[in-house]
Scaffold this active site. Structure first.
Site, PDB file in Angstrom:
ATOM      1  CG  ASP A   1      89.617  15.162   4.269  1.00  0.00           C
ATOM      2  OD1 ASP A   1      90.558  16.027   4.062  1.00  0.00           O
ATOM      3  OD2 ASP A   1      89.303  14.227   3.733  1.00  0.00           O
TER       4      ASP A   1
ATOM      5  N   GLY B   1      92.686  16.903  12.321  1.00  0.00           N
ATOM      6  CA  GLY B   1      92.417  16.465  10.894  1.00  0.00           C
ATOM      7  C   GLY B   1      93.577  16.753  10.026  1.00  0.00           C
ATOM      8  CG  HIS B   2      93.625  15.313   6.606  1.00  0.00           C
ATOM      9  ND1 HIS B   2      93.321  14.540   5.612  1.00  0.00           N
ATOM     10  CD2 HIS B   2      93.608  14.516   7.736  1.00  0.00           C
ATOM     11  CE1 HIS B   2      92.998  13.552   6.015  1.00  0.00           C
ATOM     12  NE2 HIS B   2      93.164  13.238   7.251  1.00  0.00           N
ATOM     13  N   GLY B   3      94.620  19.948   8.390  1.00  0.00           N
ATOM     14  CA  GLY B   3      95.172  20.946   8.332  1.00  0.00           C
ATOM     15  C   GLY B   3      94.671  22.067   7.341  1.00  0.00           C
TER      16      GLY B   3
END
Ligand SMILES: *[C@@H]1O[C@H](CO)[C@@H](O)[C@H](O)[C@H]1NC(C)=O
Ligand SMILES: *[C@@H]1O[C@H](CO)[C@@H](O)[C@H](O)[C@H]1NC(C)=O
Ligand SMILES: *[C@@H]1O[C@H](CO)[C@@H](O)[C@H](O)[C@H]1NC(C)=O
Ligand SMILES: *[C@@H]1O[C@H](CO)[C@@H](O)[C@H](O)[C@H]1NC(C)=O
Ligand SMILES: *[C@@H]1O[C@H](CO)[C@@H](O)[C@H](O)[C@H]1NC(C)=O
Length: 393
Positions: A219, A241-243
């Site tokens: 995430d 992941g999502h940065g």
């Protein structure tokens, strides 16, 4: 005396002064409190015993978990303590596997400690594999909250250094009420498909530094929630992941965020690079003074994105614009590759257009079929400087 001898006697004299001048410090080893490195017996009582004695003793004290593998249940390590405290985890700590065995939503909590240091080169292993399969919180708002691995509540003037967090069940790290807290050479690792395993979530904190760290999760790498100020993220590698995300803001209350500095970071194979997200319709607030500089993107789906229409799982009315005001944002010297054609998306609120947004020296490439690389904007008139690829709006 030879020069060398003079040097040594001088330095030992100096050392003597250094030690004499220092507050006394003592070492409290969990093994002396019944902690066994057998990977099975729960050392929470031993750790708590060592912690309590160290915390109530004068001077700056060190609690040590030596090399080895330990099992440890839910543990709260609280201050205030008499002096500075250090917890050196040299070994690996294993969390209970079964999420339903948790009486609360965290595994290890550090709270109300000033001048704390967590160090030692060891690993906090959340053993999240079983829990991820049970996580349905995206679809089911009444789901049981899975435990966060490490909570830092009201920790001030402190450092977390050379520690690894592995496979948390939910967030790896949650910060609440932190002030002057630095994460240095911190490593976070979880598979790309592990649900909600955010790296570090920051909320209600001021003066948080995350430096020289490597974060790969399922995430957000780092997420910055409401009431966060003066957050500096430097030399961090995110991916997968999502940065890095500011928000999501405005879901449950008016939220204020300011002074976010993300510098010299690299994003690998992440969904987003640098993102600011707010909910439509719901609450207001303000996010300002956010600066993203010297950043490398490698195969990132949305390298630069402001999304004021953030509304996953239809939890809001997307027809009503966001009431969170965004202003004074710069994206400077951001380069590398985008995994989608839209490398820059600035989707601001029609009620409160973004103010003072600047882009300078952007070079994002895209090699796929939907090219050429482009940007999309709504409700924003950014200031443009330097060479820009894609051209901005
Ligand atoms: C912040 O915390 C560090 C580490 O404990 C300390 O050395 C430093 O003096 C603190 N800074 C301020 C402004 O208190
Ligand atoms: C930027 O990060 C790289 C590693 O990604 C590091 O080698 C370099 O020293 C950093 N530069 C600065 C100015 O901190
Ligand atoms: C933008 O943010 C920076 C960093 O906080 C600050 O120094 C600067 O004054 C702000 N500029 C405006 C126009 O508010
Ligand atoms: C942009 O990046 C591409 C690919 O790395 C490079 O070939 C090109 O020279 C860069 N352009 C500028 C203006 O730096
Ligand atoms: C902004 O978000 C809305 C809702 O997701 C979408 O319909 C619209 O195309 C977006 N606009 C831009 C410029 O990205």
């Amino acid at each position: 005396m030879t020069t060398l001898e003079t040097y040594f006697s001088l330095t030992s004299l100096l050392l003597l002064f250094v030690f004499a001048g220092r507050v006394q410090s003592a070492v409290f080893d969990v093994k002396n409190y019944g902690g066994k490195a057998d990977g099975k017996s729960d050392i929470s009582k031993a750790l708590l015993g060592a912690w309590k004695e160290a915390c109530s003793a004068k001077g700056s004290n060190i609690v040590v978990v030596p090399k080895g593998t330990y099992s440890i249940g839910l543990t709260d390590l609280n201050g205030p303590c008499k002096g500075a405290m250090e917890l050196q985890v040299q070994g690996t700590l294993l969390a209970p596997i079964n999420p339903s065995s948790y009486a609360k939503d965290s595994w290890i909590t550090f709270a109300y400690i000033d001048q704390f240091k967590l160090s030692g080169g060891g690993t906090f292993d959340g053993q999240g594999q079983v829990a991820w399969k049970q996580n349905n919180c995206g679809r089911n708002p009444k789901c049981k909250r899975l435990p966060v691995s490490l909570r830092f509540d009201f920790i001030t003037n402190s450092v977390v250094q050379d520690v690894t967090s592995l496979d948390s069940k939910n967030f790896h790290v949650n910060l609440l009420g932190g002030k002057n807290l630095t994460f240095d050479r911190f490593t976070i690792t979880a598979p790309g498909d592990s649900v909600n395993t955010d790296g570090i979530h920051i909320g209600h904190s001021n003066g948080i530094n995350i430096i020289n760290s490597n974060i790969a999760t399922g995430d957000d790498c780092i997420s910055i929630g409401g009431a966060s100020e003066q957050i500096r993220i430097t030399n961090v590698r995110c991916g997968h992941g999502h940065g890095i995300s500011v928000g999501s803001l405005g879901k449950t209350t008016d939220e204020f965020v300011s002074g976010i500095f993300v510098r010299n970071c690299t994003f690998y194979d992440t969904d987003n690079g640098v993102r600011i997200k707010t909910w439509p319709a719901l609450h207001g607030g303000m996010a300002s003074d956010m600066h993203f500089e010297d950043i490398m993107m490698k195969n990132v789906r949305n390298p630069i994105i402001i999304d004021q229409m953030y509304c996953p799982w239809n939890q809001c009315n997307p027809k009503l614009p966001s009431k969170v005001k965004i202003s004074n944002v710069t994206f400077k010297n951001i380069r590398g590759s985008s995994a989608t054609a839209v490398a820059v998306r600035l989707n601001c609120s029609s009620s409160f257009p973004c103010q003072k947004v600047e882009l300078a020296d952007i070079n994002l490439t895209y090699g796929g079929k939907e090219g050429p690389v482009k940007s999309l904007c709504a409700n924003v008139k950014p200031t443009l400087k330097g060479k820009l690829t894609p051209t901005i709006c």
